[in-house]
Design an enzyme around this catalytic site. Structure first.
Site: not given
Ligand code: CMC
Length: 430
Positions: A307, A365
């Site tokens: 998240h 989710d």
């Molecule tokens: N699986 C594997 N690696 C992950 C994941 C994941 N689900 N989420 C983040 N990472 C890694 C990412 O590759 C990055 O690694 P590094 O620092 O080495 O580059 C690090 O963790 C930080 O990720 P980010 O993409 O920079 O983080 P963010 O804050 O931009 O993204 C997120 C948050 C929710 C979009 C992301 O965690 C994700 O894509 N999760 C899967 C989709 C998901 O479950 N979304 C629902 C969120 S809750 C409900 C809502 O808000 O609608």
């Protein structure tokens, strides 16, 4: 919003004083509104990781501590002791309602549940295999063509009616999108049922039989709605605010929010998470998936994990997990393969160095999909359910924005990295 401190920014020897605003909760905020005028520079923050785009009194999140408050009340207390329509009232009006206020609000919402009969024909323009979110984006946007008497955003009375209409009609629209996709007749709303029970009725009843809504399932549905009601300035809410900043009508703004929510990084994650569990299929394939999720070249992420704001745990996920256990027990779902994969995946990810070090916990989710699946919803309905529940959050934030005397059209700037000015070259000289 107290303004007691200052930050000083030095740019090429010139010192610029920036006020620091102190919120009720959360980190201080450096006020850069006059920075461009004073120093001729922009700030750069793609993804808004350090930018407060507005002030708000609705919802507070402390991502490090796993805290979510609506108007000051913790989400776990609201989920355990309140219910969705009361939380809607709280978000919209800022305080818990008295008995009379709640009764009045419930009556208004239940009186607005039907949609204009002509809108039934609008549904028929869609292919039967349309994703219900595609139908919802279209139908909610089309509400502006049906409810002209609540599109004037400068009229507080019209704003109020639009709020009630959207909260009341969204379950009807989501259920109709579902019924249409499976070729069953639309079920009219029943105003004698609770908000959640009525939604289950519209989704699962058919005219040929009597349908009894199980109170435990209605409670679980209500809890899913409550846990999704608002989440401060997330992507879809910010989309609604940006759309509304131009003076667009509320139905168009909420349609924009629905479109944004649909993406798999946001509300679409509940569908994607369950589909991924099914794709994994059996517990022995989990290590292979975990390996792919850690390898950035694969483009695979563990859906339902991580998240932007919660770096400890998602407090909604905690409550949702308890609900999942209750519902699965009620429905006698003990050990189906999807559930086995979910439990094992959760266990492994919570111990795995990659997920632990990056603070990637199961989010709301991950568990909501498991409950909705057990209740009989197809995965394509998971995000529409999120959308209908989030409507009150979008509307509350929209109302708050419109009552702000400082409202300006949202207009981000950019770091331009393209070509400088150059002369046009006629086609026969290129
Ligand atoms: N699986 C594997 N690696 C992950 C994941 C994941 N689900 N989420 C983040 N990472 C890694 C990412 O590759 C990055 O690694 P590094 O620092 O080495 O580059 C690090 O963790 C930080 O990720 P980010 O993409 O920079 O983080 P963010 O804050 O931009 O993204 C997120 C948050 C929710 C979009 C992301 O965690 C994700 O894509 N999760 C899967 C989709 C998901 O479950 N979304 C629902 C969120 S809750 C409900 C809502 O808000 O609608």
């Amino acid at each position: 919003m107290a303004e007691t401190k200052n930050a000083t920014l030095t740019i090429e020897g010139k010192m610029i004083d920036l006020p620091i605003l102190s919120p009720t909760n959360g980190p201080d905020v450096v006020d850069i509104r006059k920075l461009y005028a004073q120093a001729n520079v922009f700030t750069y923050d793609p993804g808004f990781t350090s930018t407060a785009a507005c002030d708000s009194t609705i919802t507070f999140i402390d991502g490090d501590e796993g805290i979510l408050l609506h108007r000051g009340y913790p989400i776990d207390q609201l989920a355990a002791q309140s219910h969705y329509l009361e939380v809607c009232y709280l978000l919209l009006y800022g305080a818990l309602p008295s008995k009379d206020e709640l009764a009045g609000f419930t009556k208004i919402i239940s009186r607005h549940t039907m949609i204009h009969e002509q809108m039934h024909y609008f549904f028929r323009g869609f292919r039967r295999d349309s994703h219900p979110m595609a139908t919802m984006v279209g139908v909610v946007g089309a509400m502006s063509a049906f409810y002209h008497d609540s599109t004037d955003v400068n009229d507080p009375h019209q704003r109020e009616i639009a709020s009630h209409r959207l909260i009341a009609k969204m379950p009807t629209i989501a259920a109709m999108a579902y019924k249409y996709s499976i070729g069953q007749p639309f079920m009219y709303p029943r105003n004698d049922l609770s908000y959640a029970a009525n939604f289950l009725h519209m989704c699962f009843a058919v005219p040929a039989e009597t349908y009894h809504v199980d109170p435990i399932l209605a409670k679980a549905m209500d809890r899913i709605f409550t846990l999704h009601a608002d989440h401060e300035q997330n992507a879809s809410t910010s989309t609604v605010r940006l759309a509304s900043s131009s003076g667009a009508n509320p139905f168009a703004c909420i349609a924009a929010g629905i479109a944004c929510l649909w993406g798999p990084a946001h509300g679409g994650a509940n569908q994607a998470a369950l589909e991924q569990l099914r794709e994994i299929g059996t517990v022995d394939r989990i290590p292979e998936f975990i390996k792919m999720a850690k390898d950035k070249t694969t483009g695979v992420r563990l859906m339902g994990f991580g998240h932007r704001v919660y770096k400890n745990f998602d407090p909604r996920a905690k409550v949702m997990k308890e609900s999942a256990d209750e519902v699965l027990e009620l429905l006698g779902v003990h050990n189906n393969p999807t559930l086995q994969v979910a439990k094992e995946l959760e266990r492994i990810a919570l111990e795995d160095e990659y997920f632990v070090s990056k603070k990637l916990y199961p989010n709301v989710d991950f568990y909501s999909g498991i409950i909705l699946d057990a209740m009989g919803f197809p995965t394509s309905m998971f995000t529409p359910i999120f959308a209908l529940a989030r409507t009150v959050g979008w509307i509350s934030q929209w109302k708050e924005q419109l009552s702000d005397p400082q409202l300006k059209i949202g207009r981000p700037r950019q770091l331009y990295l393209g070509e400088s000015m150059r002369d046009y070259v006629p086609i026969d000289q290129r």
